[in-house]
Design a protein around this motif. Structure first.
Motif, PDB file in Angstrom:
ATOM      1  N   CYS A  80      10.826   0.920  -5.500  1.00 44.93           N
ATOM      2  CA  CYS A  80       9.455   1.023  -4.937  1.00 44.93           C
ATOM      3  C   CYS A  80       8.164   0.836  -5.972  1.00 44.93           C
ATOM      4  O   CYS A  80       7.468   0.183  -5.576  1.00 44.93           O
ATOM      5  CB  CYS A  80       9.273   2.339  -4.406  1.00 44.93           C
ATOM      6  SG  CYS A  80      10.395   2.467  -2.716  1.00 44.93           S
ATOM      7  N   GLY A 135      -0.947   2.101  -4.760  1.00 43.98           N
ATOM      8  CA  GLY A 135      -0.046   2.566  -3.506  1.00 43.98           C
ATOM      9  C   GLY A 135       0.718   3.905  -3.863  1.00 43.98           C
ATOM     10  O   GLY A 135       0.518   4.581  -4.849  1.00 43.98           O
ATOM     11  N   SER A 136       1.295   4.187  -2.853  1.00 41.39           N
ATOM     12  CA  SER A 136       2.074   5.623  -2.741  1.00 41.39           C
ATOM     13  C   SER A 136       3.335   5.402  -1.999  1.00 41.39           C
ATOM     14  O   SER A 136       3.566   4.672  -1.072  1.00 41.39           O
ATOM     15  CB  SER A 136       1.205   6.676  -2.279  1.00 41.39           C
ATOM     16  OG  SER A 136       0.880   6.400  -0.916  1.00 41.39           O
ATOM     17  N   LEU A 187       4.697  -1.433  -5.297  1.00 41.45           N
ATOM     18  CA  LEU A 187       3.579  -0.936  -4.952  1.00 41.45           C
ATOM     19  C   LEU A 187       2.356  -1.682  -5.600  1.00 41.45           C
ATOM     20  O   LEU A 187       2.514  -1.799  -6.813  1.00 41.45           O
ATOM     21  CB  LEU A 187       3.588   0.471  -5.332  1.00 41.45           C
ATOM     22  CG  LEU A 187       4.561   1.410  -4.146  1.00 41.45           C
ATOM     23  CD1 LEU A 187       4.636   2.768  -4.903  1.00 41.45           C
ATOM     24  CD2 LEU A 187       3.957   1.556  -2.845  1.00 41.45           C
ATOM     25  N   ASP A 237       0.828  -1.092  -0.165  1.00 41.07           N
ATOM     26  CA  ASP A 237      -0.061  -0.110  -0.037  1.00 41.07           C
ATOM     27  C   ASP A 237       0.837   1.581  -0.133  1.00 41.07           C
ATOM     28  O   ASP A 237       0.415   2.223  -0.684  1.00 41.07           O
ATOM     29  CB  ASP A 237      -0.958   0.142   1.225  1.00 41.07           C
ATOM     30  CG  ASP A 237      -1.900  -1.109   1.224  1.00 41.07           C
ATOM     31  OD1 ASP A 237      -2.473  -1.418   0.352  1.00 41.07           O
ATOM     32  OD2 ASP A 237      -2.101  -1.807   2.318  1.00 41.07           O
ATOM     33  N   VAL A 238       1.774   1.291   0.657  1.00 41.08           N
ATOM     34  CA  VAL A 238       2.901   2.244   0.733  1.00 41.08           C
ATOM     35  C   VAL A 238       4.391   1.948   1.205  1.00 41.08           C
ATOM     36  O   VAL A 238       4.336   0.965   1.693  1.00 41.08           O
ATOM     37  CB  VAL A 238       2.134   3.182   1.961  1.00 41.08           C
ATOM     38  CG1 VAL A 238       2.260   2.710   3.278  1.00 41.08           C
ATOM     39  CG2 VAL A 238       2.980   4.633   1.895  1.00 41.08           C
TER      40      VAL A 238
END
Length: 208
Positions: free
Chosen positions: A199, A207-208, A203, A152-153
């Motif tokens: 990343c 997501g962030s 994700l 999610d993050v």
């Protein structure tokens, strides 16, 4: 979990290499199916509500069972990484890869495989520039096995290290790994850029 966030293999790459090396491909496919069945059982417990010591103990047992079922795949992943870092040229790396994968024909457990190839694995993990690979999909299978796979993050504080200094600190082969990991980059890219790029494919879509 502990490991080098930038060094590891995709689960699909590990499974493909394992099946490709096997003379008894059906056995490897059966093993991979067993791993996924164990994951499904463990995931069901991971997401259940926990309000007692008994629930906690059951989840810990499920986690231990999951880690045991994927240990062999993680060792094969470490060997694929070792082939890269223990070889100086693409040809050397491919030869080492085939040599290491040949051992999977004789050894069906992570312990046996680790013992057979202790020297190259120790050189990777405990050498002058020791690396503990992190195979994200195997380390967090519940994250990548859900309907919308991925995290999610990401929250972090990645280091800034100039491209040329990466080779000074981590060695030339590490910088070569990063260049292979992220296409359209070069050895002058700052290390922080590699962390950000790592990343994004991990994700989930929102997501962030």
């Amino acid at each position: 979990k502990c490991g080098d966030s930038l060094v590891g293999m995709e689960r699909s790459e590990i499974e493909k290499a394992l099946k490709g090396a096997s003379l008894q491909r059906d056995l490897q496919i059966a093993y991979l199916n067993q791993v996924r069945q164990q994951e499904a059982r463990s995931f069901a417990l991971f997401h259940a509500d926990s309000r007692s010591d008994a629930d906690d103990a059951q989840k810990r047992q499920a986690l231990d069972a999951l880690n045991a079922s994927t240990a062999y795949l993680r060792t094969v992943g470490d060997l694929l990484v070792a082939a890269f870092f223990n070889g100086k040229k693409p040809k050397d790396r491919e030869e080492l890869k085939q040599l290491y994968l040949a051992a999977t024909l004789q050894h069906s457990s992570a312990e046996e495989l680790d013992a057979e190839l202790a020297e190259p694995l120790e050189r990777l993990r405990e050498g002058e520039k020791g690396i503990q690979p992190l195979h994200w999909q195997l380390t967090f299978p519940d994250v990548f096995g859900r309907v919308q796979p991925g995290f999610d993050v990401f929250v972090g504080n990645p280091p800034f290290v100039g491209g040329k200094r990466i080779s000074e600190i981590q060695g030339d082969i590490y910088n070569s790994w990063l260049a292979c990991l992220h296409a359209d980059t070069n050895k002058n890219a700052d290390l922080v850029a590699h962390f950000f790029r790592r990343c994004f494919p991990l994700l989930r879509s929102e997501g962030s």
